[in-house]
Design a protein around this motif. Sequence first.
Motif, PDB file in Angstrom:
ATOM      1  N   THR B 301       0.820  -1.210   0.000  1.00 38.04           N
ATOM      2  CA  THR B 301       0.000   0.000   0.000  1.00 38.04           C
ATOM      3  C   THR B 301       0.853   1.259   0.000  1.00 38.04           C
ATOM      4  O   THR B 301       0.316   2.356   0.016  1.00 38.04           O
ATOM      5  CB  THR B 301      -0.899   0.022   1.251  1.00 38.04           C
ATOM      6  N   VAL B 304       0.403   4.435  -2.576  1.00 34.25           N
ATOM      7  CA  VAL B 304      -0.930   5.016  -2.780  1.00 34.25           C
ATOM      8  C   VAL B 304      -0.837   6.495  -3.164  1.00 34.25           C
ATOM      9  O   VAL B 304      -1.662   7.002  -3.938  1.00 34.25           O
ATOM     10  CB  VAL B 304      -1.813   4.799  -1.537  1.00 34.25           C
ATOM     11  N   ILE B 307      -0.308   6.616  -6.785  1.00 28.67           N
ATOM     12  CA  ILE B 307      -1.555   6.312  -7.500  1.00 28.67           C
ATOM     13  C   ILE B 307      -2.423   7.570  -7.570  1.00 28.67           C
ATOM     14  O   ILE B 307      -2.969   7.911  -8.618  1.00 28.67           O
ATOM     15  CB  ILE B 307      -2.307   5.164  -6.792  1.00 28.67           C
ATOM     16  N   GLN B 308      -2.523   8.273  -6.445  1.00 27.98           N
ATOM     17  CA  GLN B 308      -3.314   9.512  -6.423  1.00 27.98           C
ATOM     18  C   GLN B 308      -2.742  10.534  -7.401  1.00 27.98           C
ATOM     19  O   GLN B 308      -3.465  11.167  -8.169  1.00 27.98           O
ATOM     20  CB  GLN B 308      -3.342  10.079  -5.007  1.00 27.98           C
ATOM     21  N   ASN B 311      -3.354   9.503 -10.957  1.00 28.86           N
ATOM     22  CA  ASN B 311      -4.776   9.667 -11.268  1.00 28.86           C
ATOM     23  C   ASN B 311      -5.104  11.141 -11.525  1.00 28.86           C
ATOM     24  O   ASN B 311      -5.848  11.473 -12.451  1.00 28.86           O
ATOM     25  CB  ASN B 311      -5.616   9.121 -10.109  1.00 28.86           C
ATOM     26  N   MET B 321      -7.931   6.406 -15.281  1.00 24.50           N
ATOM     27  CA  MET B 321      -6.830   5.547 -14.855  1.00 24.50           C
ATOM     28  C   MET B 321      -7.352   4.132 -14.638  1.00 24.50           C
ATOM     29  O   MET B 321      -8.325   3.924 -13.909  1.00 24.50           O
ATOM     30  CB  MET B 321      -6.250   6.098 -13.556  1.00 24.50           C
ATOM     31  N   TRP B 337      -0.587   0.702 -13.964  1.00 25.94           N
ATOM     32  CA  TRP B 337      -1.708   1.648 -14.031  1.00 25.94           C
ATOM     33  C   TRP B 337      -1.488   2.518 -15.259  1.00 25.94           C
ATOM     34  O   TRP B 337      -0.449   3.152 -15.393  1.00 25.94           O
ATOM     35  CB  TRP B 337      -1.756   2.513 -12.772  1.00 25.94           C
TER      36      TRP B 337
END
Lengths: 412, 359
Positions: B301, B304, B307-308, B311, B321, B337
């Motif tokens: 994790t 993250v 990822i944010q 995105n 995404m 991703w």
Amino acid sequence: MNIRTSYIGIGVAGLLLVFGFAWFFFFRPATPANPAPASGFGSVVNNNSTSVSGNQSAGGSGTNGIQSISQTQPVAQQKIVEVAQGPVVAATIVQTLRPTTTLARYISAQDGHVYDLPLDVPGAVPRVVSNTTIPGGYRALWAQGGSAVLMQYLEGGVTKTVYVGFPASSTAPTRVQFLPDNIIDFAVSPDGKSVAYLLSTPGGSSGYTAAANGTGAQKLFSLPLSQLLISWPSPGTLLVASKSASGVPGIALAVDVKSGIVSPLVYGPDLTAFADGNFSHVIYQTQPPGAAAPLTYIHTVRGGAERVLSLSPYPEQCTTSRSSVSVFYCATPLEYVGSGYLDLWHAGAASVADMLLMFNSASGTSTVLAAPGSSDGGSQADIFQLAASPDDHYLLYVTKGDRSLWGVRLGS
Amino acid sequence: MKKILAVITITTALAGFIPATVYADLECGSSFDNYATFNSVQSASSCLTNNPAAPNPILYDTSTNTYTSLDGKVVSKPTGVYTCTYTNDLSGGTGPQTSTVYNPADCPSGGVVQNQSGQIVNQQQTSAPAATPAAAPAATPANTSNGNLGYTPLEPIQGITSGANGSAPDFPTLLDNLFNVLITIGALIAVLSLTIGGVQYMVSEALPNKKRGLDRARAALWGMLLVAGAWLILHTINPQLLNFTLNPCPSGNCSITPSSGNPNTGTPANGSIVTLSSDQQAQTGLGPIDSQALVTNNGETSAVDQIQSFNNQCMQHAGVMLASNLGTAGGANQTVWVCQHTAGTAYACNTPGCSAAAI
């Protein structure tokens, strides 16, 4: 004692010391980690390093199961904190005005008792709201603003659905009333005063509406489909959708609550759907032909515009905001899971760590809120049963597996 | 009158040439065999249509001097039809992929190029463990772990020759573990020496022996200080200084360059951005996507925030995404991703005939 004897003694003592140190550093059994400090989110559970075990990943995504992650922040400052160890059937958030308190209200799966725990109140302990014993509950929905609950449990192969109204005062009795047996699925209206449920018929299934306690039931519609799910996202419309199954065509239908008119909304293979608070958008997931994984779309009910949603959340893992009709919260896997994952997920055969997101159905935007097991706190979790507070300051979720209850601070 | 006739003649002549000059940018060869005899075409689609008469068409853009094959891939000037066998997944370890190339140079790094007779034309230079094509003898790739030089210990020692979780042995891990063991042994010897010095000081009656014990104890204390200080200073400056690595891209910026480059230069680090080749983009099955992609480790994790961020960037470019997995032939433990810019295929039921009964 001559110098030779003393050196021998020193040598023996030194060797013993070396062996002692060697044992201490290399062979000493590992001691368990110290428990985390008090959370301030409530004092039921402070151990935020609990790992969820027995999970498998799926969908060609490798073999990583859910792991616990060490925390780097004090628990009181973390976004995610465990509220109750569980197993919990369902939870909601209730806010009282005098005094102004936010309560996590949850049902213990062991005995069906209902508890309240104030959030962000250091030293708080859970208070029993209902001690009516209903063991083995597996699904529950809250009604009448959290002052009643409809719970399903199995009794000798028969699915029982019971309404439990909590006493308003310590002297008032708990109201218990049973709904018809073998309800396929049920949903509570947004105002919490009514319930809609599906009953199986020889030719498919029929939908009924009634008061939250099951009285005054009226048949609303019939469909030639038996494997259906029902939800009540907006006051005037029900969403009825076929149960998701890999490779099987599915359909989502809108049902007018007053007239019972059924209107098809979307269809597609592996379909699973969810609607926002004013039924202006339907969020559905389907498996496009040739795609390696299902995609999630926002379907505008009026006009039929379509938009792909980022991060492909599963509608099963979503809940609507209680303060904004276009906002909804979802949990979505932190990794690629591939086709067929949802079948395995429902069967409890596959599980991956999720992150929490906020979506806006009007704009299609998505925001990552937190990831259990990261620096946000908590431990990695497969999330289901999300619930938002009336002011959107908190989220609650139940983890699959141990069904523990966790709270997420969203801030103002 | 002559002038008018001249104008009409010139205008007519020019008019005859206009169609040829408008589309002069694009030329099409119906197959690699006659790539030298390209003819002008009005659009790319009219050339790159797969039909039996032109099984391997090549589009030549004279303005950019680029050749494009049927699958939309920019290729070098065609010299023939070759079969390219290579590994095409981000984890760098699973089954070989086969594609048709029109120039041996278009085969990704590590791939083996064979002509239509099956003869190996050229084996591309490799910088990562490459798949071994069945038809070609291949050298055994070096034992690697996370891009580091690997080795096979004669006698494995748990926790020293391999990682604590049983990870594959590599030289940096060995150095890391040796560093920890040597610090522990150093501290033990220092304590032992301090004890000996102290006892010697206590039991000796002669002053030289007492002084010797004192010196030994003092030296032991200095030694302990040095051992602890070595670790402490390095850790204070940067904890990464205590992690040995021979990985050329420890920060995870192991770029996977587009078609002409290397498909694999090591397993990308968790949360790193990579560039997907056109083949890898096609492998996601998601239609038009950006070549830039985010790679995260499954079951972790910690990425993250990346990822944010990814995105947000994707939304700013009106994209969505999505997660994908390259190299799904087992064992892949990373998620890619990507940012998709099309609405995808929708399944809305908007037609009058669409109803529950239709299913």
